[in-house]
Write an enzyme that holds these catalytic residues in place. Structure first.
Site, PDB file in Angstrom:
ATOM      1  N   HIS A  55     -43.311 -12.272  12.015  1.00 46.27           N
ATOM      2  CA  HIS A  55     -42.987 -12.314  13.327  1.00 46.27           C
ATOM      3  C   HIS A  55     -43.577 -13.038  14.271  1.00 46.27           C
ATOM      4  CE1 HIS A  55     -40.332  -8.413  12.718  1.00 46.27           C
ATOM      5  NE2 HIS A  55     -39.863  -9.214  12.069  1.00 46.27           N
ATOM      6  N   GLU A  57     -45.789 -12.300  16.663  1.00 47.18           N
ATOM      7  CA  GLU A  57     -46.867 -11.679  17.127  1.00 47.18           C
ATOM      8  C   GLU A  57     -48.138 -12.110  15.783  1.00 47.18           C
ATOM      9  OE1 GLU A  57     -44.175  -8.394  18.182  1.00 47.18           O
ATOM     10  OE2 GLU A  57     -44.276 -10.176  16.871  1.00 47.18           O
ATOM     11  N   CYS A  80     -42.396  -4.435  16.732  1.00 49.28           N
ATOM     12  CA  CYS A  80     -41.832  -3.462  16.143  1.00 49.28           C
ATOM     13  C   CYS A  80     -42.900  -2.461  15.275  1.00 49.28           C
ATOM     14  CB  CYS A  80     -41.202  -4.009  14.899  1.00 49.28           C
ATOM     15  SG  CYS A  80     -42.348  -5.137  13.715  1.00 49.28           S
ATOM     16  N   THR A 201      -5.882 -26.580  16.546  1.00 49.92           N
ATOM     17  CA  THR A 201      -7.174 -27.443  16.777  1.00 49.92           C
ATOM     18  C   THR A 201      -7.428 -27.892  15.297  1.00 49.92           C
ATOM     19  OG1 THR A 201      -7.611 -26.126  18.845  1.00 49.92           O
ATOM     20  CG2 THR A 201      -9.572 -27.475  17.443  1.00 49.92           C
ATOM     21  N   ASP A 205      -7.341 -31.982  15.547  1.00 46.86           N
ATOM     22  CA  ASP A 205      -8.698 -32.606  15.713  1.00 46.86           C
ATOM     23  C   ASP A 205      -9.529 -32.744  14.316  1.00 46.86           C
ATOM     24  OD1 ASP A 205      -7.973 -32.585  18.381  1.00 46.86           O
ATOM     25  OD2 ASP A 205      -9.481 -31.077  18.836  1.00 46.86           O
ATOM     26  N   ARG A 212     -25.053 -31.723  14.167  1.00 52.44           N
ATOM     27  CA  ARG A 212     -25.317 -32.981  13.750  1.00 52.44           C
ATOM     28  C   ARG A 212     -26.081 -33.811  14.693  1.00 52.44           C
ATOM     29  NH1 ARG A 212     -19.948 -32.340  13.275  1.00 52.44           N
ATOM     30  NH2 ARG A 212     -19.417 -33.890  14.875  1.00 52.44           N
TER      31      ARG A 212
END
Length: 371
Positions: A55, A57, A80, A201, A205, A212
């Site tokens: 994490h 910290e 935590c 779509t 498309d 990218r």
């Protein structure tokens, strides 16, 4: 009450900037940043870099080393206090000899919420919480919703002309927005665990739905295809990673063809070939996918908006006028009967990206930062 320190906001802002470096890499865990300061100098910095990894910290304290004793650590989310994939950060802070902890907001995870702060205070460490709390919640709005509900955070992305069109009457839509806006879209994709388009779509498309223009992981690709219309040779089906087709009434031979290409097929409840969108979100959440970016098209956008399933909207506006009653509107559907019933955005932000504008906001009633 904890004494006010005019530098607390400065260092929490820096920690928030560090946290954003982890966007797209930590899902379904939160993004977190940490800064260690002693005698007015930064001696350690860190952020949560990947799911299952150390994490924020830990990175910050390792950089600070022995100098961390007596220092202040600034953290965007409550440390935590439980054993998960890594040991408790609260214990690590105590062992380092930190004397003061400043936290932007508490962790909504029931395993943590308040316990990390309590453990630190029980160890004699001064804790100040709630510094730039709203900003801290916004940075982790995906995590905050998912940990509480198990339902992914849903963001709708639209790219339209000044007169609200996303394509000309033939269906052509490349490119309405400019390079800077398209790069920002790829930043969004990097942040989200999954990206979704409707069947129309996907056919018109033939998008890749990959990241990218910036560095980062590709999201899981989802096609909302109630009746199984997407062709087997769609380009996204050849890309690495998971691709899912969500359907309600797909012919079995089409399903077999998709599975032969390595595509997952989810059969979900539906009516008249239309997939139950709530059931879809529940399934996405059960897969551990904490967030969904909807990229098109107009009917798909309308369906999610009409079902009140959109948490956030990103609207890219290009300074062009397409015109024509047959051009494709950004949002389809039947629309509202009264202006008073229109969906209203709150908490709006406006940014300029090259020649385009980006308007971001939350549908009224959606408050992702509430406790």
């Amino acid at each position: 009450m904890n004494p006010t320190n005019p530098l607390d906001e400065r260092y929490i802002r820096l920690a928030l900037e560090l946290a954003r470096r982890g966007e797209g890499y930590t899902n379904p865990n939160p993004i977190v940043g940490a800064v260690v300061v002693k005698d007015g100098k930064i001696i350690g910095q860190g952020w949560h870099r990947r799911f299952g990894g150390p994490h924020a910290e830990v990175f910050a304290l390792e950089e600070a080393g022995e100098d961390a004793a007596g220092a202040t650590i600034y953290v965007t989310l409550e440390p935590c206090s439980h054993h998960g994939k890594t040991p408790p950060c609260a214990d690590r802070i105590i062992r380092a000899g930190i004397s003061r902890v400043v936290v932007a907001c508490r962790d909504p995870n029931p395993l943590v919420s308040g316990r990390g702060i309590e453990k630190l205070r029980d160890a004699g460490i001064e804790v100040r919480e709630g510094v730039l709390e709203e900003e801290g919640r916004r940075v982790n709005e995906i995590f905050f919703k998912f940990i509480r509900t198990g339902i992914p955070f849903v963001q709708l992305k639209l790219a339209q002309s000044l007169d609200g069109k996303i394509a000309i009457r033939s269906g052509e839509s490349k490119w309405i927005t400019g390079d800077a806006a398209r790069t920002e879209v790829h930043r969004l994709r990097r942040r989200f665990a999954a990206v979704l388009v409707g069947a129309k779509t996907a056919i018109k498309d033939d998008p890749l739905l990959t990241v990218r223009h910036v560095e980062g992981p590709n999201p899981v690709r989802i096609v909302l295809d109630g009746r199984g219309r997407v062709p087997l040779d769609a380009r996204m089906f050849s890309e690495d990673g998971r691709t899912i087709v969500a359907t309600a009434a797909m012919p079995e031979e089409k399903e077999a063809g998709l599975r032969a290409r390595g595509v997952e097929v989810w059969r979900l409840p539906g009516d008249g070939g239309r997939v139950d969108l709530h059931a879809l979100l529940v399934r996405i959440g059960k897969e551990g996918l904490d967030s969904l970016l909807i990229e098109g098209g107009g009917e798909t956008a309308a369906a999610f908006l009409e079902a009140s399933l959109v948490d956030k909207v990103s609207l890219f506006i290009s300074p062009i006028i397409i015109g024509g009653s047959d051009a494709v509107p950004a949002v389809g559907g039947i629309g509202v009967e009264r202006i008073a019933d229109a969906i209203k955005l709150e908490g709006m932000e406006v940014a300029k990206l090259g020649r385009d504008l980006l308007i971001t906001g939350y549908p009224a009633g959606i408050v992702p930062t509430s406790p």
